[in-house]
Design a protein around this motif. Structure first.
Motif, mmCIF file in Angstrom:
data_model
loop_
_atom_site.group_PDB
_atom_site.id
_atom_site.type_symbol
_atom_site.label_atom_id
_atom_site.label_comp_id
_atom_site.label_asym_id
_atom_site.label_seq_id
_atom_site.Cartn_x
_atom_site.Cartn_y
_atom_site.Cartn_z
ATOM 1 N N SER A 46 -24.619 -18.047 45.651
ATOM 2 C CA SER A 46 -23.444 -17.192 45.910
ATOM 3 C C SER A 46 -22.165 -18.015 46.009
ATOM 4 C CB SER A 46 -23.629 -16.383 47.189
ATOM 5 O OG SER A 46 -24.706 -15.504 47.039
ATOM 6 N N ALA A 47 -22.225 -19.126 46.701
ATOM 7 C CA ALA A 47 -21.047 -19.989 46.839
ATOM 8 C C ALA A 47 -20.677 -20.626 45.495
ATOM 9 C CB ALA A 47 -21.294 -21.063 47.890
ATOM 10 N N LEU A 48 -21.671 -20.946 44.693
ATOM 11 C CA LEU A 48 -21.395 -21.516 43.378
ATOM 12 C C LEU A 48 -20.754 -20.494 42.444
ATOM 13 C CD1 LEU A 48 -24.546 -23.742 42.909
ATOM 14 C CD2 LEU A 48 -22.163 -24.548 42.899
ATOM 15 N N VAL A 49 -21.129 -19.226 42.572
ATOM 16 C CA VAL A 49 -20.490 -18.177 41.767
ATOM 17 C C VAL A 49 -18.999 -18.112 42.095
ATOM 18 C CG1 VAL A 49 -20.322 -15.674 41.436
ATOM 19 C CG2 VAL A 49 -22.553 -16.799 41.345
ATOM 20 N N VAL A 50 -18.673 -18.180 43.371
ATOM 21 C CA VAL A 50 -17.260 -18.186 43.782
ATOM 22 C C VAL A 50 -16.573 -19.428 43.218
ATOM 23 C CG1 VAL A 50 -15.689 -18.327 45.758
ATOM 24 C CG2 VAL A 50 -17.675 -16.802 45.848
ATOM 25 N N ALA A 51 -17.229 -20.573 43.306
ATOM 26 C CA ALA A 51 -16.653 -21.819 42.798
ATOM 27 C C ALA A 51 -16.507 -21.792 41.282
ATOM 28 C CB ALA A 51 -17.501 -23.007 43.233
ATOM 29 N N ALA A 52 -17.426 -21.129 40.595
ATOM 30 C CA ALA A 52 -17.351 -21.047 39.136
ATOM 31 C C ALA A 52 -16.115 -20.293 38.677
ATOM 32 C CB ALA A 52 -18.615 -20.388 38.582
ATOM 33 N N ASP A 53 -15.600 -19.443 39.548
ATOM 34 C CA ASP A 53 -14.403 -18.663 39.241
ATOM 35 C C ASP A 53 -13.152 -19.293 39.865
ATOM 36 O OD1 ASP A 53 -13.356 -16.569 37.846
ATOM 37 O OD2 ASP A 53 -13.771 -15.054 39.362
ATOM 38 N N ASP A 54 -13.253 -20.561 40.248
ATOM 39 C CA ASP A 54 -12.155 -21.293 40.890
ATOM 40 C C ASP A 54 -10.963 -21.409 39.936
ATOM 41 O OD1 ASP A 54 -12.140 -23.440 43.432
ATOM 42 O OD2 ASP A 54 -10.706 -23.944 41.861
ATOM 43 N N GLN A 55 -9.778 -21.468 40.497
ATOM 44 C CA GLN A 55 -8.574 -21.641 39.679
ATOM 45 C C GLN A 55 -8.497 -23.031 39.060
ATOM 46 O OE1 GLN A 55 -6.367 -19.296 38.659
ATOM 47 N NE2 GLN A 55 -7.926 -17.990 39.577
ATOM 48 N N ASN A 56 -9.271 -23.971 39.592
ATOM 49 C CA ASN A 56 -9.331 -25.304 39.014
ATOM 50 C C ASN A 56 -10.479 -25.330 38.013
ATOM 51 O OD1 ASN A 56 -10.641 -28.201 39.090
ATOM 52 N ND2 ASN A 56 -8.443 -28.414 39.469
ATOM 53 N N LEU A 57 -10.147 -25.635 36.787
ATOM 54 C CA LEU A 57 -11.111 -25.596 35.701
ATOM 55 C C LEU A 57 -12.308 -26.522 35.915
ATOM 56 C CD1 LEU A 57 -11.316 -24.157 32.993
ATOM 57 C CD2 LEU A 57 -10.173 -26.086 31.961
ATOM 58 N N GLU A 58 -12.055 -27.726 36.414
ATOM 59 C CA GLU A 58 -13.151 -28.677 36.645
ATOM 60 C C GLU A 58 -14.136 -28.150 37.683
ATOM 61 O OE1 GLU A 58 -12.720 -32.967 37.043
ATOM 62 O OE2 GLU A 58 -10.634 -32.671 36.418
ATOM 63 N N VAL A 59 -13.640 -27.565 38.748
ATOM 64 C CA VAL A 59 -14.521 -26.994 39.763
ATOM 65 C C VAL A 59 -15.386 -25.926 39.111
ATOM 66 C CG1 VAL A 59 -14.640 -25.680 41.922
ATOM 67 C CG2 VAL A 59 -12.937 -27.507 41.665
#
Length: 173
Positions: free
Chosen positions: A69-82
């Motif tokens: 779940s946390a990775l899904v949020v991170a996958a949609d991060d405004q920072n492309l590398e994240v």
């Protein structure tokens, strides 16, 4: 000698080898921290900390399933590398991350916001690879991969084609 990156078979190696060769992460830890500790770092204000946390969770692999779940949020991060490290991590978690398939599809479809950034292709490639590594039986994922075979980005198109060729169709029962 022609560079490896120009050989279409090299893309198959990029798709298959990471799923065969497990990451050496020392159990459910990477670099001395547990999956839970790395998951907490995904919410850090510093984009480099978030990027490293996503990378670390990918190195832990399937034992980091609690971080999906946390990775899904991170996958949609405004920072492309994240985002692309988080997608890579979801793929390395594999079938245990299958509940994230709709989110990965959404991220792949909405990646246009990054079109002019250097990591745009890598983000989309990692999304396609994640779908394949999750070994999903989603017909939505299959349809997306079929449409991605005609993608203007040859790396993404080849990855989608390889996945479609090597994965059984959800309708094959």
């Amino acid at each position: 000698m022609e560079p490896l990156r120009r050989n279409p078979l090299s893309y198959l190696v990029l798709l298959v080898v990471p799923t065969i060769v497990p990451a050496v992460a020392g159990g459910a830890e990477y670099d001395g921290l547990t999956a839970a500790q790395w998951t907490a770092k995904l919410a850090d204000e510093d984009k480099q900390v978030r990027r490293r946390a996503a990378y670390a969770l990918g190195q832990i692999g399937s034992e980091a399933a609690s971080a999906v779940s946390a990775l899904v949020v991170a996958a949609d991060d405004q920072n492309l590398e994240v985002g692309w490290y988080a997608l890579e991590a979801l793929g390395r978690i594999g079938p245990a991350a299958a509940n994230a398939v709709p989110d990965v599809i959404r991220i792949l479809e909405s990646a246009e916001k990054f079109r002019n950034e250097a990591g745009y292709s890598a983000l989309r490639l990692n999304a396609v690879r994640a779908l394949g590594r999750m070994q999903t039986e989603s017909t939505d994922a299959e349809e997306l991969l079929k449409s991605t075979v005609a993608d203007a980005d040859r790396h993404v198109a080849i990855a989608a084609a390889c996945l479609l060729y090597t994965s059984p169709s959800p309708r094959d029962g």
